[in-house]
Design an enzyme around this catalytic site. Structure first.
Site, PDB file in Angstrom:
ATOM      1  N   TYR A 144      57.106-107.613  24.796  1.00  0.00           N
ATOM      2  CA  TYR A 144      56.008-107.871  25.735  1.00  0.00           C
ATOM      3  C   TYR A 144      54.927-108.750  25.102  1.00  0.00           C
ATOM      4  CZ  TYR A 144      57.965-104.227  28.750  1.00  0.00           C
ATOM      5  OH  TYR A 144      58.793-103.483  29.555  1.00  0.00           O
ATOM      6  N   LYS A 198      68.899-100.435  19.622  1.00  0.00           N
ATOM      7  CA  LYS A 198      70.147-101.123  19.988  1.00  0.00           C
ATOM      8  C   LYS A 198      70.648-101.794  18.705  1.00  0.00           C
ATOM      9  CE  LYS A 198      73.135-102.550  23.106  1.00  0.00           C
ATOM     10  NZ  LYS A 198      74.145-101.613  23.633  1.00  0.00           N
ATOM     11  N   ASP A 230      71.531 -97.582  25.495  1.00  0.00           N
ATOM     12  CA  ASP A 230      72.396 -97.383  26.668  1.00  0.00           C
ATOM     13  C   ASP A 230      72.901 -95.944  26.718  1.00  0.00           C
ATOM     14  OD1 ASP A 230      73.601 -98.181  24.319  1.00  0.00           O
ATOM     15  OD2 ASP A 230      75.122 -99.437  25.245  1.00  0.00           O
ATOM     16  N   ASP A 254      59.415 -98.208  28.000  1.00  0.00           N
ATOM     17  CA  ASP A 254      58.963 -98.446  29.370  1.00  0.00           C
ATOM     18  C   ASP A 254      60.025 -97.934  30.345  1.00  0.00           C
ATOM     19  OD1 ASP A 254      57.697 -99.387  31.595  1.00  0.00           O
ATOM     20  OD2 ASP A 254      57.793-101.509  31.065  1.00  0.00           O
ATOM     21  N   ASP A 258      60.139 -93.977  32.467  1.00  0.00           N
ATOM     22  CA  ASP A 258      60.184 -93.904  33.930  1.00  0.00           C
ATOM     23  C   ASP A 258      61.390 -93.089  34.380  1.00  0.00           C
ATOM     24  OD1 ASP A 258      57.910 -95.385  34.164  1.00  0.00           O
ATOM     25  OD2 ASP A 258      58.720 -96.765  35.664  1.00  0.00           O
TER      26      ASP A 258
END
Ligand code: NAD
Length: 383
Positions: A144, A198, A230, A254, A258
């Site tokens: 970001y 990852k 994943d 993020d 959620d």
């Protein structure tokens, strides 16, 4: 002793829910010898209307001087099409305060078991305890904030085409400090920490693992594990009870937070804390071990313009955010727990705002109430 709290009520339902967080904070410290001085500040849509800026300099500078910042929510359709948007104020506030560690607890409270979309045998609702995890997300680095842009690149045949790029970049220092926040939190919970990355593909994730392996040696009593993101996304749905503390990057956090939030039943239940330092585990009851840490405390939901002004917003996420402020910025674990217990008590008594009403047709002792009645009930339960 008197502490200052910057109060940014914000837009939409923000003022409706933060009013109850303020009332809960005031009542929780009544007999502690402490009190709070709430300093109202403008940011978001309300600030655009008044000053043209979503984060006036005065708001940021005053907030930095306070012990904590309590935020409602920013945004709404009124400002959606403008050049200057309320959400820019939120990002600028987080980075201006240097709050690099975002803590999002996601737990299945026993009275809300029927609001969880998972089967009881998966959520843990069928057994003694439901899932109870804390996601610690790095908030001021990674993709970001890395270099991003567009460029023209050559295509086969001599033509050019547009390419866009964003850059995931983490320094070992940034990784270490967020991991230490995670370990500190795990120390006062169930002593399990899972680093999500990852690393089978990304070099930045391989650095997360290297730093994780080094830092974990300082916390021998905490069980460290690693998951690819994943797999973590699957495990959250398949077996959420396995998680205690999850630490991860800005982007992965993020998305996963959620995903976790929806498991708890409603976005109206979930608080968050964003901290500018590493909390010191205060032993069995957590907290900061006496150190003061500047934090931004806010419910994870937005300004919910569809229900603003209707006395139907759930104030519990804002009230629980106030409890996090007591725990992490003011080292008042006892008072934080009192607020959390008061919330559980009103839910046990059957009070529900519409968003947390039972979905399985078994409404039992439930009674649907508005924002005001829910807020008053929490205050009444707060001894
Ligand atoms: P939202 O979280 O505001 O609402 C999503 C849904 O959840 C709506 O149906 C809403 O009614 C419901 N909801 C949210 N909070 C609730 C509560 N406390 N009680 C009961 N129901 C609740 O998300 P959105 O609709 O995508 O965004 C609305 C505005 O809020 C947008 O302008 C968005 O940019 C902004 N926003 C701000 C923040 C923030 O300030 N941190 C976060 C998310 C969205």
């Amino acid at each position: 002793m008197k502490f200052s709290i910057a109060l940014i009520s914000g837009d939409g339902i923000g003022p409706e829910v933060t009013a109850w967080a303020v009332a809960a904070l005031e009542k929780s410290v009544r007999s502690s010898g402490c009190s709070f001085d709430f300093i109202p500040l403008k940011a978001g849509g309300a600030a655009i209307d008044e000053t043209g800026s979503p984060l006036p300099l005065e708001t940021l500078e005053t907030a930095k001087q306070c012990g904590a910042v309590l935020l409602g929510a920013m945004g709404g359709p009124k400002w959606d099409k403008g050049q200057v948007r309320p959400e820019q104020g939120l990002l600028a506030l987080r980075s201006g305060l240097g709050v690099f560690a975002n803590l999002r607890p996601a737990a299945l409270l026993p009275p809300l078991r029927s609001a969880c979309p998972l089967k009881p045998e998966i959520s843990g609702a069928g057994g003694a305890a439901g899932f109870d995890m804390l996601i610690v997300r790095e908030l001021t680095g990674g993709i970001y904030f890395g270099a991003h842009g567009r460029e023209r690149i050559a295509r086969d045949g001599g033509e050019t085409e547009t390419a866009a790029f964003d850059t995931e970049r983490y320094s070992s220092g940034e990784i270490e400090r967020i991991l230490r926040v995670g370990y500190s939190c795990a120390g006062s919970r169930r002593k399990k920490l899972c680093i999500v990355d990852k690393a089978n593909v990304l070099e930045s994730s391989r650095l997360w693992r290297e730093v994780g392996e080094r830092v974990s040696k300082d916390y021998p009593d905490i069980e460290t594990s690693y998951l690819y993101v994943d797999n973590a996304a699957m495990q959250l749905i398949r077996a959420p009870v396995q998680f205690d503390v999850i630490v991860t990057s800005n982007l992965f956090g993020d998305i996963l937070s959620d995903e976790a939030s929806v498991l708890t039943g409603s976005i109206g239940m979930l608080p968050s804390a964003s901290l500018a330092g590493v909390p010191r585990s205060g032993g069995a009851d957590g907290g900061t071990g006496g150190a003061h840490i500047l934090g931004l405390y806010e419910p994870i939901h937005g300004s919910a313009p569809d229900i603003a002004g209707q006395d139907s917003a759930n104030p519990l996420a804002a009230i629980l955010s106030a409890a996090m402020a007591l725990r992490y910025s003011f080292n008042m674990e006892k008072e934080a727990r009192a607020i959390e217990a008061a919330v559980t008590a009103v839910l046990d008594a059957g009070l529900r705002t519409k968003d947390i009403a039972s979905r399985d047709g078994d409404s039992g002792n439930e009674r649907i109430v508005g924002t005001k009645e829910m807020g008053e009930a929490v205050l009444a339960a707060l001894e």
